[in-house]
Design an enzyme around this catalytic site. Structure first.
Site, PDB file in Angstrom:
ATOM      1  N   ARG A 159      14.378 -40.837  -1.934  1.00 29.04           N
ATOM      2  CA  ARG A 159      13.308 -40.953  -1.131  1.00 29.04           C
ATOM      3  C   ARG A 159      11.974 -41.290  -1.165  1.00 29.04           C
ATOM      4  O   ARG A 159      11.948 -40.867  -3.013  1.00 29.04           O
ATOM      5  CB  ARG A 159      12.922 -39.120  -0.022  1.00 29.04           C
ATOM      6  N   GLY A 165      -2.318 -32.503  17.238  1.00 32.39           N
ATOM      7  CA  GLY A 165      -2.050 -31.412  16.197  1.00 32.39           C
ATOM      8  C   GLY A 165      -2.792 -31.054  14.855  1.00 32.39           C
ATOM      9  O   GLY A 165      -2.807 -31.586  13.260  1.00 32.39           O
ATOM     10  N   ASN A 220       8.091 -39.000   2.981  1.00 31.21           N
ATOM     11  CA  ASN A 220       8.439 -37.359   2.881  1.00 31.21           C
ATOM     12  C   ASN A 220       7.079 -37.212   2.861  1.00 31.21           C
ATOM     13  O   ASN A 220       6.570 -37.308   1.292  1.00 31.21           O
ATOM     14  CB  ASN A 220       9.042 -37.448   1.980  1.00 31.21           C
ATOM     15  N   PHE A 232       0.043 -29.432   8.788  1.00 27.03           N
ATOM     16  CA  PHE A 232      -0.723 -29.943   7.969  1.00 27.03           C
ATOM     17  C   PHE A 232      -1.084 -30.777   7.531  1.00 27.03           C
ATOM     18  O   PHE A 232      -2.303 -30.987   6.677  1.00 27.03           O
ATOM     19  CB  PHE A 232       0.914 -29.753   7.494  1.00 27.03           C
ATOM     20  N   TYR A 252      14.700 -36.985  16.881  1.00 33.45           N
ATOM     21  CA  TYR A 252      13.337 -37.075  16.467  1.00 33.45           C
ATOM     22  C   TYR A 252      13.044 -38.876  16.294  1.00 33.45           C
ATOM     23  O   TYR A 252      11.703 -39.460  16.587  1.00 33.45           O
ATOM     24  CB  TYR A 252      12.788 -36.437  14.965  1.00 33.45           C
ATOM     25  N   LYS A 256      10.074 -41.217  18.054  1.00 31.60           N
ATOM     26  CA  LYS A 256       9.050 -41.697  16.564  1.00 31.60           C
ATOM     27  C   LYS A 256       8.850 -43.168  17.131  1.00 31.60           C
ATOM     28  O   LYS A 256       7.829 -44.174  17.088  1.00 31.60           O
ATOM     29  CB  LYS A 256       8.593 -41.155  15.653  1.00 31.60           C
ATOM     30  N   ALA A 302       3.161 -33.666  17.594  1.00 32.35           N
ATOM     31  CA  ALA A 302       4.671 -33.852  17.075  1.00 32.35           C
ATOM     32  C   ALA A 302       5.480 -32.451  16.945  1.00 32.35           C
ATOM     33  O   ALA A 302       5.149 -31.777  15.842  1.00 32.35           O
ATOM     34  CB  ALA A 302       5.020 -35.149  16.420  1.00 32.35           C
ATOM     35  N   GLY A 341      -2.559 -33.343   9.482  1.00 36.15           N
ATOM     36  CA  GLY A 341      -3.631 -33.080  10.990  1.00 36.15           C
ATOM     37  C   GLY A 341      -4.687 -32.000   9.956  1.00 36.15           C
ATOM     38  O   GLY A 341      -6.085 -32.644   9.983  1.00 36.15           O
ATOM     39  N   ALA A 383      -4.180 -28.781  14.122  1.00 35.75           N
ATOM     40  CA  ALA A 383      -4.094 -27.571  13.033  1.00 35.75           C
ATOM     41  C   ALA A 383      -2.856 -27.472  12.439  1.00 35.75           C
ATOM     42  O   ALA A 383      -2.640 -26.547  11.642  1.00 35.75           O
ATOM     43  CB  ALA A 383      -3.562 -26.407  14.411  1.00 35.75           C
TER      44      ALA A 383
HETATM   45  N1  LIG Z   1       5.975 -34.055   7.450  1.00 40.46           N
HETATM   46  C1  LIG Z   1       6.300 -35.408   6.955  1.00 40.46           C
HETATM   47  O1  LIG Z   1       6.458 -35.762   6.199  1.00 40.46           O
HETATM   48  C2  LIG Z   1       6.152 -36.718   8.051  1.00 40.46           C
HETATM   49  C3  LIG Z   1       6.428 -37.452   7.771  1.00 40.46           C
HETATM   50  C4  LIG Z   1       6.517 -39.262   9.266  1.00 40.46           C
HETATM   51  C5  LIG Z   1       5.972 -38.643  10.017  1.00 40.46           C
HETATM   52  N2  LIG Z   1       5.097 -37.228  10.257  1.00 40.46           N
HETATM   53  C6  LIG Z   1       4.529 -37.349  11.617  1.00 40.46           C
HETATM   54  O2  LIG Z   1       2.979 -36.617  10.998  1.00 40.46           O
HETATM   55  C7  LIG Z   1       2.312 -35.454  11.516  1.00 40.46           C
HETATM   56  C8  LIG Z   1       2.208 -34.817  11.251  1.00 40.46           C
HETATM   57  O3  LIG Z   1       2.758 -34.032  10.749  1.00 40.46           O
HETATM   58  P1  LIG Z   1       3.055 -32.767  10.064  1.00 40.46           P
HETATM   59  O4  LIG Z   1       3.796 -32.601   8.804  1.00 40.46           O
HETATM   60  O5  LIG Z   1       1.701 -32.213   9.737  1.00 40.46           O
HETATM   61  O6  LIG Z   1       3.269 -31.884  11.057  1.00 40.46           O
HETATM   62  P2  LIG Z   1       2.962 -30.308  11.916  1.00 40.46           P
HETATM   63  O7  LIG Z   1       4.216 -29.733  12.520  1.00 40.46           O
HETATM   64  O8  LIG Z   1       2.471 -29.362  10.631  1.00 40.46           O
HETATM   65  O9  LIG Z   1       1.195 -30.610  12.963  1.00 40.46           O
HETATM   66  C9  LIG Z   1       1.849 -31.069  13.440  1.00 40.46           C
HETATM   67  C10 LIG Z   1       1.554 -29.905  15.031  1.00 40.46           C
HETATM   68  O10 LIG Z   1       1.470 -30.760  16.109  1.00 40.46           O
HETATM   69  C11 LIG Z   1       1.406 -29.365  17.082  1.00 40.46           C
HETATM   70  N3  LIG Z   1       1.874 -29.764  17.778  1.00 40.46           N
HETATM   71  C12 LIG Z   1       3.478 -29.289  18.306  1.00 40.46           C
HETATM   72  N4  LIG Z   1       3.541 -29.503  19.429  1.00 40.46           N
HETATM   73  C13 LIG Z   1       2.730 -29.969  20.050  1.00 40.46           C
HETATM   74  C14 LIG Z   1       2.748 -29.836  21.904  1.00 40.46           C
HETATM   75  N5  LIG Z   1       3.346 -29.864  22.426  1.00 40.46           N
HETATM   76  N6  LIG Z   1       1.532 -30.118  22.323  1.00 40.46           N
HETATM   77  C15 LIG Z   1       0.194 -29.856  20.785  1.00 40.46           C
HETATM   78  N7  LIG Z   1       0.223 -30.137  19.737  1.00 40.46           N
HETATM   79  C16 LIG Z   1       1.719 -29.834  19.309  1.00 40.46           C
HETATM   80  C17 LIG Z   1       1.711 -28.337  15.826  1.00 40.46           C
HETATM   81  O11 LIG Z   1       0.831 -26.886  16.599  1.00 40.46           O
HETATM   82  C18 LIG Z   1       1.123 -28.655  14.483  1.00 40.46           C
HETATM   83  O12 LIG Z   1      -0.440 -27.535  13.917  1.00 40.46           O
HETATM   84  C19 LIG Z   1       3.430 -35.271  13.275  1.00 40.46           C
HETATM   85  O13 LIG Z   1       3.454 -37.305  14.375  1.00 40.46           O
HETATM   86  C20 LIG Z   1       5.137 -36.128  12.339  1.00 40.46           C
HETATM   87  O14 LIG Z   1       5.895 -36.896  12.836  1.00 40.46           O
HETATM   88  C21 LIG Z   1       5.333 -36.058   9.580  1.00 40.46           C
END
Ligand SMILES: NC(=O)c1ccc[n+]([C@@H]2O[C@H](COP(=O)([O-])OP(=O)(O)OC[C@H]3O[C@@H](n4cnc5c(N)ncnc54)[C@H](O)[C@@H]3O)[C@@H](O)[C@H]2O)c1
Length: 379
Positions: free
Chosen positions: A258, A10, A219, A14, A190, A194, A82, A16, A12
């Protein structure tokens, strides 16, 4: 000491992408594994922020062979890939389970199979992105200080627009910061996935002696947040609405609280989780440690954007939504040495400065709301 080889699934996305930048800045060698999910990357190619000195492997967590190959010659794994979205997970049940739960299963299966096999995977640390959504409702107290036996919001109560959860005897409850000891109660597919990811990683990590850590993100907001994706963070959704000249749509009465944490603080926690040996085997809250109401988010964003548009309080309720959840970060402070540095105001200013440089995002909020309504998921 030679550079660590780090895999970011992941990478690519936000969170990551910010982590990748920080790892490269520390001198690590980084491999990104990401399928460029079209919902997150509608442009259909690597985002311009992906650094050329990171190796990029386009692959899918649902493909066991691709996942296995991505682990070769890796010391540290950050598993962030994810499918992300509470509302959407309630109608794309198989997809969310396949990407999140089965995707994690493929990762762990490869580590277990090849640990002593011909490939000799040598992963020495595994960090998984978990989520505050696994708690369901946050912690609450009764006025008489006894432990509540429930945090109920039956449909009749919500129809009457009485939003605060009640104990089983009808006593109204007061929200408290949520600590890691709060029993888990995932209220969406979801959230269930998780919780699966977190437990699977910690169990297999303990069984095979791979130091593993789960970080329960609250968040997260910041630059590079996916604006076109109507299923992610409320700050991005509200900003997209305001930038399109539309009022943010607030569910319930806007007083639900939140915990908004800057992506920079999240990266700090991710780095510490791999550095601190004492973190192994544990799950940590990663938040700001402060509750902010959804109405305050809309007001702060409108102020920072200089927009006169007022949020619209819809009085509607979404199935699976909780009333309050904000973090107690004592454990992360103590064990990781984590200390959030970005205040809410500062973070929102940074978010808005970045937003103003972007093309006007297409906002999919109304289409998403219509989809939920058509499926009977809003009341
Ligand atoms: N953003 C938040 O507020 C938040 C809160 C709690 C947990 N999270 C967790 O943090 C992690 C990152 O979240 P984020 O906000 O950067 O999300 P995001 O959607 O920006 O990044 C997720 C990345 O995973 C990739 N992805 C999705 N499905 C895939 C697959 N099948 N195979 C390979 N890559 C895949 C997407 O292309 C994307 O680049 C996630 O696991 C998310 O559940 C995020």
């Amino acid at each position: 000491m030679s550079a660590r080889r780090v895999l970011v699934t992941g990478g690519a996305g936000f969170v990551g992408s910010h982590l990748v930048d920080a790892l490269l800045a520390r001198g690590d060698r980084v491999r990104i594994f990401d399928n460029l999910d079209p919902q997150v990357h509608p442009e259909g190619r690597r985002p311009h922020w992906m650094p050329s000195d990171a190796e990029f492997v386009q692959g899918d967590m649902r493909n066991a062979d691709q996942v296995r190959a991505s682990l070769e010659d890796i010391d540290v794994v950050y598993h962030l890939a994810a499918a992300v979205g509470v509302g959407q997970s309630m109608y794309q049940i198989a997809d969310y389970t396949a990407v999140n739960t089965m995707g994690t299963a493929h990762l762990l299966q490869a580590l277990v199979d090849d640990r002593n096999g011909p490939k000799k995977l040598t992963v020495g640390k595994l960090i998984v992105a978990s989520s505050m959504s696994i708690y369901g409702e946050g912690r609450y107290a009764r006025p008489d200080r006894q432990e509540p036996r429930g945090t109920l919001r039956p449909v009749d109560q919500l129809r009457a627009q009485q939003w605060e959860p009640r104990d089983v005897d009808g006593t109204e409850l007061r929200p408290l910061p949520t600590d890691e000891g709060k029993p888990l109660d995932p209220t969406s597919i979801y959230a269930l996935t998780k919780a699966d990811q977190e437990k699977m990683v910690l169990q297999i990590g303990a069984a095979y002696g791979i130091p593993s850590v789960a970080l329960r993100f609250f968040n997260i907001y910041g630059p590079r947040q996916a604006l076109s994706n109507p299923y992610t963070g409320v700050a991005a959704i509200f900003s997209a609405r305001l930038l399109n000249g539309q009022p943010p749509l607030i569910f319930e009465d806007g007083e639900q609280r939140r915990d908004f944490v800057s992506v920079h603080d999240v990266v700090q926690a991710l780095l510490l989780a791999a550095d601190q040996d004492a973190a192994a085997g544990k799950a940590f809250n990663v938040g700001s440690g402060r509750g902010v109401s959804v109405r305050e988010v809309a007001e702060t964003l409108a102020r920072v954007l200089g927009s006169g548009i007022e949020a619209q309080v819809t009085g509607k309720y979404r199935v699976g939504d909780i009333r309050h959840c904000f973090s107690d970060i004592s454990l992360a402070r103590e064990v990781l040495g984590y200390e959030p540095r970005v205040t809410f105001e500062q973070g929102m200013e940074e978010l808005v400065a970045w937003l103003q440089e972007q093309d006007r995002p297409q906002d999919g909020v109304e289409a998403h709301a219509a989809e939920l309504a058509a499926r009977g998921l809003t009341l």
